[in-house]
Scaffold this active site. Structure first.
Site, PDB file in Angstrom:
ATOM      1  CD  GLU A 127      -2.916   1.074   2.378  1.00 13.32           C
ATOM      2  OE1 GLU A 127      -4.082   1.454   2.223  1.00 13.32           O
ATOM      3  OE2 GLU A 127      -2.475   0.690   3.475  1.00 13.32           O
ATOM      4  N   GLY A 262       2.512   1.514  11.680  1.00 12.54           N
ATOM      5  CA  GLY A 262       2.242   0.649  12.819  1.00 12.54           C
ATOM      6  C   GLY A 262       2.021  -0.781  12.393  1.00 12.54           C
ATOM      7  CG  MET A 264      -0.050  -3.430   4.963  1.00 12.22           C
ATOM      8  SD  MET A 264      -1.091  -2.005   4.538  1.00 12.22           S
ATOM      9  CE  MET A 264      -2.127  -2.733   3.252  1.00 12.22           C
ATOM     10  CG  ASN A 266      -0.073  -7.193   3.952  1.00  8.80           C
ATOM     11  OD1 ASN A 266      -0.195  -6.245   3.200  1.00  8.80           O
ATOM     12  ND2 ASN A 266       0.979  -7.339   4.749  1.00  8.80           N
ATOM     13  CG  HIS A 297      -6.532  -0.167  12.788  1.00 12.91           C
ATOM     14  ND1 HIS A 297      -7.042   1.121  12.867  1.00 12.91           N
ATOM     15  CD2 HIS A 297      -6.079  -0.285  11.514  1.00 12.91           C
ATOM     16  CE1 HIS A 297      -6.902   1.726  11.710  1.00 12.91           C
ATOM     17  NE2 HIS A 297      -6.312   0.896  10.863  1.00 12.91           N
ATOM     18  CD  GLU A 298      -3.456  -2.941  10.712  1.00 10.51           C
ATOM     19  OE1 GLU A 298      -3.796  -3.128   9.523  1.00 10.51           O
ATOM     20  OE2 GLU A 298      -3.172  -1.819  11.160  1.00 10.51           O
ATOM     21  CG  HIS A 301      -8.010  -2.522   7.796  1.00  8.19           C
ATOM     22  ND1 HIS A 301      -8.765  -1.610   7.080  1.00  8.19           N
ATOM     23  CD2 HIS A 301      -7.041  -1.799   8.414  1.00  8.19           C
ATOM     24  CE1 HIS A 301      -8.276  -0.396   7.266  1.00  8.19           C
ATOM     25  NE2 HIS A 301      -7.234  -0.481   8.075  1.00  8.19           N
ATOM     26  CD  GLU A 320      -6.288   2.881   7.066  1.00  6.50           C
ATOM     27  OE1 GLU A 320      -6.392   2.452   8.235  1.00  6.50           O
ATOM     28  OE2 GLU A 320      -5.645   2.270   6.193  1.00  6.50           O
TER      29      GLU A 320
END
Length: 846
Positions: A127, A262, A264, A266, A297-298, A301, A320
């Protein structure tokens, strides 16, 4: 790439599959160096046969490329332009064999050498549009496809990707090739390939295989029990709330070196910053909560961003903001961090408020004409303000309706691309409320409102009038609708007890709280109690006088955070003198019972002195802060997180010879408070503080590094060296930062962190002008992440003077500078302007 180009290509193409083969060996089974071989087979259809397009291929060298069996002319190839594809057929097969460069900037395929055992670790970071640095691809989020990865690596390595490995084959005596299962449909930017002799721990939860990975030398610090616990709590919570199961068979998380951000998201292969989230020494609950929030948070996603993906980057905010909101929601409801919304307010929303008041402010939703515009929009508006507005939206429609709408959104758009409008449709159906006006008011306008109470109290002690006055900056005059709570607090001994909570919709410039007329006046009237809306606050005179002495008496940490934030905003807006803010902190903070609030407010107090206080008063301010920390440290429970937190605050505030002597004693093993473990990380903090004051030698730094010859040790030593306060040292550091050859991302960050210090303002003053001489060149030749760091950390932030503003204005007046670079430089200027106003306020108070 521009948005127009992306839309045109998405209309033309459908990508049916990628088959990617990487060889990261030197042909003899050893790790490669410099470049790696990548062979990509792309199959895609074209809606208009005969058309032309292009494919991104940021390779060092393209060895061959065939389209439908036809050799492509490589004469016009460049890494910036990619490969031109002409004469497309209805069904196409493209094969590209190329050599790509390893990355030292954290973008593409990062290659890091572990100083402990000299082993090499690789991980991908794609990203915003860096997948093209590893394989040929149509690198935009709405051209989803399936991906099949194959990787040839040294025999003792592990390879991790989005899907599980299907089989492994020998590739000579010292290498192997790992073949992975084909992924579901997803975007290029969430693909992943990580390889190296990673340490691995596995677990299972609810039918999902869980993996945790780190470098072998960091294995003792991989506290997989806690990492898996938070992950499992997150899965249970999101499965229940979202109504759609996580769709992949496994969920791996890797804590990797030299990571820029922090973490990502994937798909099924999340990468985290090892430096932030693997703890080699004692930390406090502040760090544990930050880590939990990032894990969640991840994980959020996986649904919002990976399963359902934005069509183009103008909906980046939605990815986000949603993950930001959902992680705090989950943290507060499903983990031990039940006060996570307090941390959201004090840490994250304060970032949003700061960003929103810069000259570069922008609506949450804004057009992203090209990728360069996207790169600088990973900011406090995209993350924190957006999440604050989602929290307001949840209050507006109700949590039950919001969750119902989310479930419908995930089910309708799974594996596809969607926009914010698609989400609004589902939320309107679920709630029965019209949301377009809300969206326009909150998402399509910039800047932040201030809510101020206008209070009149009659002779009988009751309110004769309470009006909420809404203010907006002159350049951004939008007055929004705020759903807020008004808390009424009464003093009971030292406690401030909430008597009542009145809910109110604030609209326009003045909103009367009619329900409060005739009500006995409270000792504290607190607007936006429970922090439902995104707004700055003020307190009336009576309430402010009470909280100055009794802020710790507020039972809710969220209410205390609102008051601390209001004081911080008043300071930054030059309504409260820095010395008065520091006095409030020193009076109230030692009684604070939330360690997150304490940690963050202590940091803000240090910023208040260095940025916003009259320089003549700064020594007094630092002495007050050091004395507060020293006193609180003396009474803290031995070995506790509180003791560590106050020790860190004392180290940061220490300036005088006597305070230096205390730090020196701790470092040398004498005089430390009982229970305080002066472990690896605290030793580095002590040594860096002493170095910045000219009280540590280069030889001491090298000795400390010899005892900690790790990646973390190298980072910390580089900061300590950069802090050495001599003109010769600063010149050497500056030369290294601005050298055309560049430095690895971790070293760039460390050197910048140590180059400027609030303790060395006069020493680095000559570099204010030098910054403007070189910033454009550094920006042009660097990858986007280190380039942005140079601008943001290299700007003369401590040179708070009209001269710095003049230098900035002269530079901004030049033609030809990229818009993103101009934006970041202008943001630096904003900070100096604000600091000058605050210092004038502080000077007048003296």
């Amino acid at each position: 790439m521009t948005q127009v180009e992306a839309a045109d290509r998405a209309r033309l193409l459908e990508v049916t599959g990628y088959d990617i083969t990487l060889d990261v060996t030197d042909g003899h089974g050893n790790p490669g160096d410099g470049t790696f071989r990548s062979t990509t087979v792309v199959t895609f259809t074209c809606a208009e046969p005969g058309s032309d397009t292009f494919i991104e291929t940021a390779a060092a060298t393209v060895r061959s490329a065939t389209l439908n069996g036809r050799e492509l002319n490589l004469g016009g190839f460049s890494p910036e332009k990619g490969l031109a594809l002409t004469g497309l057929e209805a069904d196409n097969r493209l094969v590209v064999e190329a050599d790509f460069a390893y990355s030292a900037s954290g973008q593409g395929l990062q290659r890091s050498v572990d100083p402990v055992d000299k082993e090499i670790y690789l991980y991908s970071q794609f990203e915003t549009a860096d997948a093209q640095r590893v394989f040929a691809c149509f690198d935009q989020p709405d051209l989803k496809s399936v991906f099949t990865w194959h990787a040839t690596v040294p025999k003792h390595w592990k390879v991790v990707s989005n899907m599980p490995a299907e089989r492994t084959e020998p590739a000579g005596p010292a290498a192997k090739t790992v073949h992975f299962a084909t992924t579901p449909r997803m975007s290029t930017y969430i693909g992943a390939i990580c390889a190296g002799p990673y340490h691995e721990v596995r677990d299972e939860h609810d039918g999902i295989s869980l993996g945790a990975f780190c470098r072998a030398s960091m294995a003792p610090y991989l506290d997989s029990g806690d990492l898996f616990l938070i992950t499992k709590q997150g899965f249970d919570f999101f499965h229940e709330q979202f109504g759609v199961r996580y769709p992949l068979p496994k969920y791996d998380q890797l804590w990797v070196p030299d990571f820029n951000a922090g973490a990502m998201e994937n798909f099924g292969c999340v990468t985290h910053a090892e430096a932030h989230y693997l703890f080699r020494s004692q930390v406090t609950d502040f760090e544990y909560e930050q880590r939990a929030n990032t894990i969640l948070h991840e994980l959020a996603h996986m649904w919002f961003g990976d399963l359902v993906t934005m069509r183009w980057w103008n909906d980046l905010w939605l990815n986000e903001s949603f993950a930001e909101w959902a992680s705090h929601w989950c943290n507060s409801e499903a983990t031990r961090f039940t006060d996570a919304w307090t941390t959201f307010l004090s840490v994250r929303k304060s970032w949003g408020y700061r960003q929103d008041q810069l000259s570069s402010t922008h609506p949450i939703y804004c057009e992203m004409p090209d990728l360069e515009a996207v790169e600088v929009n990973f900011d406090g508006i995209t993350y924190a303000k957006g999440a604050g507005v989602i929290k307001q939206l949840v209050a507006y429609v109700g949590l039950e309706s919001f969750v119902t709408g989310l479930r419908a959104y995930f089910q309708r758009h799974a594996w596809g691309n969607a926009t914010f409008d698609d989400l609004l449709v589902e939320l309107e159906v679920a709630s029965g409320r019209e949301l377009r006006k809300f969206a326009a008011q909150w998402l399509e306008t910039a800047q932040v409102n201030t809510l101020r109470p206008l209070v009149e109290i009659g002779p009988d002690g009751t309110y004769t009038s309470v009006v909420v006055q809404q203010e907006a900056p002159a350049d951004y005059p939008t007055l929004r609708t705020h759903r807020i709570g008004i808390g009424l607090y009464d003093l009971d001994g030292d406690r401030l007890v909430r008597r009542d909570l009145i809910e109110l919709d604030v609209t326009g410039e003045r909103t009367e709280a009619a329900a409060l007329t005739g009500v006995r006046a409270a000792d504290v009237l607190l607007l936006n109690d429970d922090d439902l809306s995104y707004t700055k606050l003020r307190l009336d005179e009576r309430s402010m006088a009470t909280v100055v002495n009794h802020i710790a008496g507020l039972e809710s940490s969220l209410s205390r955070a609102l008051v601390w934030n209001a004081a911080w905003d008043m300071l930054r807006d030059a309504e409260l003198a820095a010395r008065d803010y520091v006095t409030l902190v020193c009076a109230g903070l030692p009684r604070e019972t939330d360690i997150n609030l304490t940690t963050w407010t202590a940091r803000q107090a240090a910023s208040a002195i260095s940025q916003y206080a009259d320089p003549e008063w700064q020594p007094t301010g630092w002495a007050k802060l050091a004395e507060m920390a020293r006193t609180a440290l003396a009474s803290a429970e031995p070995g506790s997180g509180w003791q560590l937190s106050w020790a860190r605050s004392f180290i940061g505030a220490a300036r005088t010879p006597a305070e230096q002597a205390v730090l020196r004693g701790w470092l040398d093993g004498t005089g430390a408070p009982e229970g305080l473990v002066v472990d690896t990380e605290l030793r580095w903090q002590l040594l860096q503080s002493l170095s910045s004051l000219g009280a540590a030698t280069r030889e001491e730094i090298e000795d400390e590094l010899a005892a900690d010859r790790t990646a973390s040790g190298e980072r910390e030593a580089a900061i300590a060296r950069a802090l050495i306060p001599t003109a010769e040292n600063k010149a050497a550091v500056w030369a290294e930062l601005t050298d055309e050859a560049g430095v690895p991302n971790w070293l760039n960050r460390s050197l910048l962190s140590g180059f400027q210090s609030s303790k060395q303002v006069a020493l680095t003053a000559p570099y204010a002008a030098k910054f403007f001489d070189v910033v454009a060149d550094v920006w042009q030749r660097s990858d986007s992440e280190p380039a942005q760091e140079f601008v943001m950390l290299g700007y003369p932030v401590y040179q708070i003077s009209e001269e710095t503003i003049a230098l900035t204005d002269t530079w901004l007046a030049r033609d030809g500078q990229p818009a993103s670079l101009r934006r970041l430089v202008a943001e630096g200027r904003d900070g100096v302007v604000r600091a000058l106003k605050a210092r004038a306020k502080d000077r007048s108070a003296g």
